[in-house]
Design a protein around this motif. Structure first.
Motif, short mmCIF file in Angstrom:
data_model
loop_
_atom_site.label_atom_id
_atom_site.label_comp_id
_atom_site.label_asym_id
_atom_site.label_seq_id
_atom_site.Cartn_x
_atom_site.Cartn_y
_atom_site.Cartn_z
N LYS A 2 0.86 -1.18 0.00
CA LYS A 2 0.00 0.00 0.00
C LYS A 2 0.89 1.23 0.00
O LYS A 2 2.05 1.18 0.41
CB LYS A 2 -0.97 0.02 1.18
N VAL A 3 0.37 2.34 -0.43
CA VAL A 3 1.12 3.59 -0.47
C VAL A 3 0.90 4.32 0.84
O VAL A 3 -0.24 4.62 1.21
CB VAL A 3 0.69 4.47 -1.67
N LEU A 4 1.99 4.61 1.56
CA LEU A 4 1.91 5.34 2.82
C LEU A 4 2.09 6.84 2.61
O LEU A 4 1.60 7.64 3.40
CB LEU A 4 2.97 4.84 3.79
N TYR A 5 2.83 7.20 1.58
CA TYR A 5 3.14 8.61 1.32
C TYR A 5 3.62 8.74 -0.12
O TYR A 5 4.27 7.84 -0.64
CB TYR A 5 4.23 9.09 2.28
N THR A 6 3.30 9.85 -0.75
CA THR A 6 3.79 10.16 -2.09
C THR A 6 4.43 11.54 -2.06
O THR A 6 3.79 12.52 -1.67
CB THR A 6 2.64 10.14 -3.13
N ALA A 7 5.70 11.61 -2.45
CA ALA A 7 6.40 12.89 -2.58
C ALA A 7 6.24 13.36 -4.01
O ALA A 7 6.34 12.57 -4.95
CB ALA A 7 7.88 12.72 -2.24
N ARG A 8 6.00 14.65 -4.18
CA ARG A 8 5.83 15.21 -5.52
C ARG A 8 6.74 16.43 -5.67
O ARG A 8 6.74 17.31 -4.81
CB ARG A 8 4.39 15.63 -5.75
N ALA A 9 7.50 16.45 -6.74
CA ALA A 9 8.38 17.58 -7.02
C ALA A 9 8.26 17.95 -8.49
O ALA A 9 8.11 17.08 -9.35
CB ALA A 9 9.82 17.25 -6.67
N HIS A 10 8.37 19.23 -8.76
CA HIS A 10 8.37 19.75 -10.13
C HIS A 10 9.74 20.36 -10.37
O HIS A 10 10.18 21.24 -9.62
CB HIS A 10 7.27 20.81 -10.29
#
Length: 138
Positions: free
Chosen positions: A6-14
């Motif tokens: 399962k996904v516990l956290y998603t980091a997003r960067a541009h």
């Protein structure tokens, strides 16, 4: 390849401009200028970010496995990370060296803790079998 249960956290960067650009996370908590390694730029580079991320994650793994092994991780635990960038056949690659300081622990106990952390650390699992990673007790 292991899939996430399962996904516990998603980091997003541009990121724009690559090694001579900038990167910003969607929550604004990280906003950095980027520059080439060894260059005269004013920003950081992906290898420095990887070193910071891996060392922080490894300390988290030490703290996660410590209680399971009955080992108290010292408050002043530290990890020095070195990330090398260099050519490999037809491409570029990285290699990592982590020097782990666990003051006050007996060497055998510290080594068991490091070995267990290396099995659960997400960075260790992502790199295992792909790049050279050397772990050394300080």
């Amino acid at each position: 390849m292991a899939s996430l249960d399962k996904v516990l956290y998603t980091a997003r960067a541009h990121t724009t401009g690559g090694r001579d650009g900038a990167s910003r996370t969607d929550d604004g908590r990280l906003d950095v200028k980027l520059s080439a390694p060894g260059g005269g730029g004013t920003g950081t580079n992906p290898e420095q970010l990887f070193a910071a991320g891996y060392s922080a994650c490894f300390i988290g793994a030490l703290k996660a496995v410590g209680p399971k092994l009955g080992v108290a991780v010292p408050q002043d635990v530290a990890v020095d990370a070195e990330v090398d960038l260099g050519p490999i056949p037809n491409a570029y690659g990285i290699a990592v060296r982590l020097t782990i300081s666990l003051p006050g622990l007996e060497r055998e106990q510290a080594q068991k803790l490091v070995d267990a952390a290396h099995q659960v650390c997400p960075y260790s699992n992502a790199t295992r079998g792909n790049i050279d990673v050397a772990l050394t007790l300080a």
